[in-house]
Scaffold this active site. Structure first.
Site, PDB file in Angstrom:
ATOM      1  N   THR A 203     -10.754  20.318  21.018  1.00  0.00           N
ATOM      2  CA  THR A 203     -10.519  18.881  21.677  1.00  0.00           C
ATOM      3  C   THR A 203      -9.500  18.160  21.035  1.00  0.00           C
ATOM      4  O   THR A 203      -9.879  18.043  19.750  1.00  0.00           O
ATOM      5  CB  THR A 203     -11.757  18.405  22.003  1.00  0.00           C
ATOM      6  OG1 THR A 203     -12.559  18.792  23.050  1.00  0.00           O
ATOM      7  CG2 THR A 203     -11.638  16.832  22.645  1.00  0.00           C
ATOM      8  N   ARG A 231     -18.855  22.072  34.805  1.00  0.00           N
ATOM      9  CA  ARG A 231     -19.387  21.230  33.911  1.00  0.00           C
ATOM     10  C   ARG A 231     -18.412  20.422  33.488  1.00  0.00           C
ATOM     11  O   ARG A 231     -17.140  20.683  33.261  1.00  0.00           O
ATOM     12  CB  ARG A 231     -19.694  22.295  32.622  1.00  0.00           C
ATOM     13  CG  ARG A 231     -20.390  21.516  31.361  1.00  0.00           C
ATOM     14  CD  ARG A 231     -19.183  21.357  30.358  1.00  0.00           C
ATOM     15  NE  ARG A 231     -19.683  20.736  28.978  1.00  0.00           N
ATOM     16  CZ  ARG A 231     -18.865  20.282  28.079  1.00  0.00           C
ATOM     17  NH1 ARG A 231     -17.720  20.340  28.171  1.00  0.00           N
ATOM     18  NH2 ARG A 231     -19.453  19.789  26.968  1.00  0.00           N
ATOM     19  N   VAL A 232     -18.442  19.161  33.171  1.00  0.00           N
ATOM     20  CA  VAL A 232     -17.740  17.985  32.514  1.00  0.00           C
ATOM     21  C   VAL A 232     -18.107  17.382  31.408  1.00  0.00           C
ATOM     22  O   VAL A 232     -19.572  17.117  31.292  1.00  0.00           O
ATOM     23  CB  VAL A 232     -17.607  16.836  33.671  1.00  0.00           C
ATOM     24  CG1 VAL A 232     -16.849  15.843  33.060  1.00  0.00           C
ATOM     25  CG2 VAL A 232     -16.705  17.718  34.869  1.00  0.00           C
ATOM     26  N   GLY A 233     -17.494  17.615  30.282  1.00  0.00           N
ATOM     27  CA  GLY A 233     -17.908  16.994  28.953  1.00  0.00           C
ATOM     28  C   GLY A 233     -17.627  15.490  28.793  1.00  0.00           C
ATOM     29  O   GLY A 233     -17.541  14.570  29.807  1.00  0.00           O
ATOM     30  N   ASP A 234     -17.644  15.141  27.340  1.00  0.00           N
ATOM     31  CA  ASP A 234     -17.547  13.660  27.225  1.00  0.00           C
ATOM     32  C   ASP A 234     -15.994  13.268  27.341  1.00  0.00           C
ATOM     33  O   ASP A 234     -15.718  12.268  27.714  1.00  0.00           O
ATOM     34  CB  ASP A 234     -18.043  13.310  25.868  1.00  0.00           C
ATOM     35  CG  ASP A 234     -17.545  14.229  24.703  1.00  0.00           C
ATOM     36  OD1 ASP A 234     -17.024  15.400  24.913  1.00  0.00           O
ATOM     37  OD2 ASP A 234     -17.476  13.912  23.604  1.00  0.00           O
ATOM     38  N   THR A 254     -14.812  14.396  19.262  1.00  0.00           N
ATOM     39  CA  THR A 254     -14.736  15.681  19.540  1.00  0.00           C
ATOM     40  C   THR A 254     -15.995  16.652  19.102  1.00  0.00           C
ATOM     41  O   THR A 254     -16.721  16.039  18.469  1.00  0.00           O
ATOM     42  CB  THR A 254     -13.506  16.486  18.914  1.00  0.00           C
ATOM     43  OG1 THR A 254     -13.785  16.384  17.206  1.00  0.00           O
ATOM     44  CG2 THR A 254     -12.099  15.760  19.231  1.00  0.00           C
ATOM     45  N   GLY A 255     -16.334  17.628  19.877  1.00  0.00           N
ATOM     46  CA  GLY A 255     -17.517  18.213  19.602  1.00  0.00           C
ATOM     47  C   GLY A 255     -18.603  18.419  20.745  1.00  0.00           C
ATOM     48  O   GLY A 255     -18.075  18.014  22.065  1.00  0.00           O
ATOM     49  N   GLY A 257     -20.137  17.398  23.730  1.00  0.00           N
ATOM     50  CA  GLY A 257     -20.100  16.288  24.559  1.00  0.00           C
ATOM     51  C   GLY A 257     -21.191  15.961  24.945  1.00  0.00           C
ATOM     52  O   GLY A 257     -21.586  14.959  25.230  1.00  0.00           O
TER      53      GLY A 257
END
Ligand code: ASP
Length: 359
Positions: A203, A231-234, A254-255, A257
């Site tokens: 990211t 799936r949706v992350g941060d 980053t990392g 989420g």
């Protein structure tokens, strides 16, 4: 530049004792001074700087040079991340990003433009290599902030973005090796080679501040590799993956989420900076909050996380920091001294990192 958790706590206690930052009994901070920078006069002179996750090292230079030529900070930052989105060898964003469990590359991105207080975002978009630009198009051309899935792609195509297969041969091979190892009893042959790439791989978050103190922020990603479809992350969540308030500063992450979404980490960092904390103090507090909000299965017996999470923050007057859960992270910076990697502050020493991952 960087401090350990102990240094931070000692320093905070000393500051609190000196009456600079009132500490709450639970370790939190009371609202301190107002925004660190007076923006009322309209003649602000700051220190232009671009910061990003380490993988944005090429991009911070591009963004900084664009700002030096008078470009808008968000346009500059997006141009910086575009380099990586379009690079097939970067498996964490855009073209060449690692796919989901079905072998499909689904991308997330978001951005904010400080001067005009606008935001845009796309989640789970397929077949478009530069989701950061699609997020900006959502911001520039619609009355909405977030578009997802097929709707986001349809919008991108209508805006003239090019459709392309984002799965490179390398990423396809990595995905097949991962798939072949899922179940020892299935009919797939287990591959001997190690899969070098673990669940979270990258990211890019980039935050840019001009000498006038105008700010732009962007985050773009292919998300967790092998994630469940949809799936949706941060990264596309405004306030989690990135956040920008032109009167204070910007922050991003980053990392893992899932760990960040629960604390709205980028928003929280900006709020801490608004209260008068430095970028480093703010981010250390955010990481502490992340850990306080983490479920047991993701922490070892001493409360150390099994995951990585990094934050980056910059103020309107050009102060900045990177902070990570564990010692060893770096982040990219470009200012008048040129582009370089700097060491992130951290909560736990590298030797304290738990051995096994829970996921
Ligand atoms: N934050 C990204 C996500 O959770 C992944 C990453 O940074 O590696 O989607």
């Amino acid at each position: 530049m960087s401090v350990s958790r102990r240094d931070f706590l000692e320093r905070s206690a000393a500051l609190a004792a000196a009456g600079f930052i009132p500490r709450l009994p639970d370790g939190g901070f009371l609202p301190g001074p107002a925004a660190p920078v007076d923006v009322g006069s309209g003649v602000f002179r700051g220190r232009p700087v671009v910061i990003s996750s380490a993988n944005g090292i090429r991009g911070v230079k591009v963004a900084f040079d664009k700002m030096a030529n008078g470009e808008d900070p968000l346009d500059a930052a997006i141009a910086g991340v575009n380099i990586e989105e379009l690079d097939p060898n970067n498996q964490s964003v855009g073209f060449g990003g690692l796919p989901n469990e079905e072998g499909i590359v689904q991308l997330d991105a978001s951005c904010m433009h400080g001067p005009t207080r606008r935001a845009g975002s796309v989640g789970c978009i397929e077949d478009i290599a530069t989701p950061s630009l699609v997020a900006k198009a959502v911001m520039d051309y619609t009355d909405h902030i977030m578009l997802v899935g097929p709707g986001a792609k349809k919008f991108a195509l209508a805006m003239g973005f090019k459709e392309q297969n984002l799965l490179t041969e390398k990423s396809r091979q990595d995905w097949m090796r991962w798939k072949s190892r899922l179940n020892k009893n299935d009919a797939w042959l287990d591959h001997d080679e190690d899969i070098k790439i673990k669940f979270t791989t990258g990211t890019i978050n980039m935050n840019a501040v001009t000498s006038a103190g105008d700010i732009g922020s962007v985050t773009t990603t292919s998300g967790m590799s092998w994630k469940i479809s949809g799936r949706v992350g941060d990264s596309p969540i405004i306030g989690a993956g990135q956040y920008c308030d032109n009167t204070v500063g910007a922050a991003g992450s980053t990392g893992r989420g899932e760990a960040n979404i629960k604390v709205c980490g980028a928003f929280l960092a900006v709020e801490f900076m608004r209260q008068g904390m430095t970028p480093e103090q703010s981010l250390l507090q955010v990481v502490e909050r992340v850990i306080a909000m983490t479920e047991k299965r993701l922490l070892d017996e001493r409360g150390r996380p099994y995951f990585d999470l990094d934050f980056y923050a910059v103020t309107k007057d050009g102060r900045y920091a990177g902070v990570s859960c564990f010692e060893g992270s770096r982040f990219a910076v470009c200012d008048e001294q040129g582009a370089r990697l700097e060491t992130s502050a951290y909560l736990f020493k590298a030797s304290e990192r738990p051995k096994a991952r829970a996921n």
